[in-house]
Design an enzyme around this catalytic site. Structure first.
Site, PDB file in Angstrom:
ATOM      1  N   TYR A 237      -9.602  -1.394  10.633  1.00 21.58           N
ATOM      2  CA  TYR A 237     -10.480  -0.998   9.534  1.00 21.58           C
ATOM      3  C   TYR A 237     -11.857  -0.581  10.027  1.00 21.58           C
ATOM      4  CZ  TYR A 237     -13.621  -1.562   5.539  1.00 21.58           C
ATOM      5  OH  TYR A 237     -14.587  -1.378   4.593  1.00 21.58           O
ATOM      6  N   LYS A 241     -13.542   3.216  10.187  1.00 25.02           N
ATOM      7  CA  LYS A 241     -14.782   3.445   9.447  1.00 25.02           C
ATOM      8  C   LYS A 241     -15.886   3.909  10.392  1.00 25.02           C
ATOM      9  CE  LYS A 241     -15.458   2.570   5.544  1.00 25.02           C
ATOM     10  NZ  LYS A 241     -15.343   3.422   4.324  1.00 25.02           N
TER      11      LYS A 241
END
Length: 444
Positions: A237, A241
């Site tokens: 994640y 990002k």
């Protein structure tokens, strides 16, 4: 927050919000409508096959939520018609060109009218498939930037990232941008296009070998974790990002881009009412599963500071950024966290969990009261695995040796095995957070 200035900025403006059915996005929609009923339009981009399906999703997943009861009370029987006069669902997909908007006329209207874009779409599962996380968290930023560059009236592109792109460092976290061709430690060996090609090649390889869907899913999750750790990030994640931020930084001179980095977000503090939350993520996973009796062990240092921010504070911070006048120069990055002014230690959180569920226990599906014990927090991963052996592995092996002769035996075995697998998975996913020594974090 100076609400008058923010409200005035939103008057007669058209706002596009991606990932509109997400937790924070729903609160943002409600707050904008409550703060400035004179907003011109809110285009809500949602995943749907067509416009009819998009409208159904907005109606069932947004309009009917309890968070809109203040507005419902204000407009009474006219609320629905007022809402649909302001809100325009859009069927799309941020990983596709033109945001996947199939209605050409609608897309053209959006390009002509849009003043503000808030990009909220995110794959937030820490162990998400690498290809999925790349498509949403990295390619999604690229597609939003492409769309924004064609908007004739654009004043602001607000990209919501995460403060944990800097999650391995201790001390004060400055608002420093991330650069492509550098990994977390600064070496020049991270190329986003190569990462996309790598993930695509691995997926094709799995498909061509006739791997099952389950094998593909597990393999791509594993690859995501490996690639993140290879380049110095904690998980898939935050890695994807971070790459999205890198793409945004490269376009900072062409577009009015702002990157917004919140820490872990929890339920609302005050608005539109206290305690509203939707979905179970990050710290909520610990709290709810502990209360349900599924999580009895959580390894970590009780003095470790975690960083959580109520969802309505996150929304207010976003509106403060939006409230900046377009002629003012904007900082590239804004961070929001609590660990400097209001630090919370994991030990304090665990004690609060125990106290709360002792007083207000969960009620099971069959009406049984779930009693909790003081959570066990092994101080090292080695001691954690020792506890797992004592409390789970050995009893499971004994049950097998004695023979699982009845349905009750099988049920007890399956329950214990599920609890073991879940506890170990949570410990492994969050170990970087539960053992990390933070001494103050994100400044703003």
């Amino acid at each position: 927050m100076e609400l008058a200035g923010v409200a005035e900025r939103l008057r007669n403006k058209t706002v596009v919000i991606t990932g509109a059915t997400g937790f924070i996005a729903k609160l943002l929609v409600e707050k904008i409508l409550r703060l400035q009923p004179g907003v011109k339009k809110l285009y809500l981009l949602v995943r749907a096959g067509d416009q009819v399906s998009a409208e159904k999703r907005v109606k069932s997943e947004i309009l009917q939520l309890k968070i809109f009861r203040t507005l419902q009370g204000k407009y009474q029987k006219d609320f629905s018609s007022w809402f649909w006069d302001k809100v325009f669902p859009v069927a799309g997909d941020v990983s596709l060109k033109n945001l996947g908007i199939g209605d050409v006329g609608l897309a053209e209207d959006m390009l002509k009218e849009t003043n503000i874009i808030v990009h909220m779409a995110a794959a937030v599962n820490f162990r998400e498939r690498y290809d999925t996380a790349l498509a949403i968290n990295t390619v999604g930023v690229k597609r939003v930037i492409e769309f924004a560059s064609r908007c004739a009236m654009l004043e602001l592109l607000l990209l919501v990232s995460t403060a944990y792109v800097n999650g391995k460092e201790a001390g004060v976290m400055l608002e420093k941008p991330l650069h492509q061709y550098r990994n977390y430690d600064g070496r020049s060996d991270l190329d986003i296009s190569e990462e996309m090609a790598f993930a695509e090649a691995k997926l094709k390889e799995l498909v061509s070998s006739n791997a099952s869907e389950d094998t593909i899913r597990r393999t791509m999750k594993k690859i995501g974790t490996q690639r993140a750790q290879k380049f110095g990030w904690m998980n898939t994640y935050v890695f994807t990002k971070a790459m999205g931020e890198m793409l945004a930084y490269e376009h900072r001179s062409q577009l009015p881009i702002v990157i917004f980095r919140p820490t872990a977000t929890t339920s609302t503090w005050k608005e539109p009412f206290p305690g509203w939350i939707e979905g179970i993520k990050t710290i909520d996973t610990w709290v709810t599963n502990y209360g349900k009796g599924h999580l009895k062990f959580l390894p970590g240092d009780v003095t470790t500071i975690i960083d959580i921010v109520p969802a309505d504070i996150v929304v207010n911070a976003m509106l403060c950024i939006i409230g900046c006048q377009p002629q003012q120069s904007l900082d590239l990055i804004y961070q929001i966290g609590s660990s400097m002014r209001n630090p919370l230690k994991i030990g304090e959180l665990v004690h609060a969990m125990y106290r709360y569920f002792s007083e207000k226990p969960f009620i099971g599906a069959e009406g049984d009261v779930i009693e909790v014990e003081q959570p066990n927090m092994p101080a090292t991963m080695a001691s954690f695995y020792e506890q797992m052996d004592i409390h789970y592995k050995v009893p499971l092996q004994d049950m097998v040796c004695r023979g699982l002769s009845t349905t009750d035996d099988h049920d007890r075995y399956n329950h214990l095995e599920r609890e073991y697998n879940f506890t170990v998975a949570v410990a492994q996913v969050y170990r970087s957070a539960t053992f990390f020594k933070r001494r103050g974090l994100w400044r703003r």
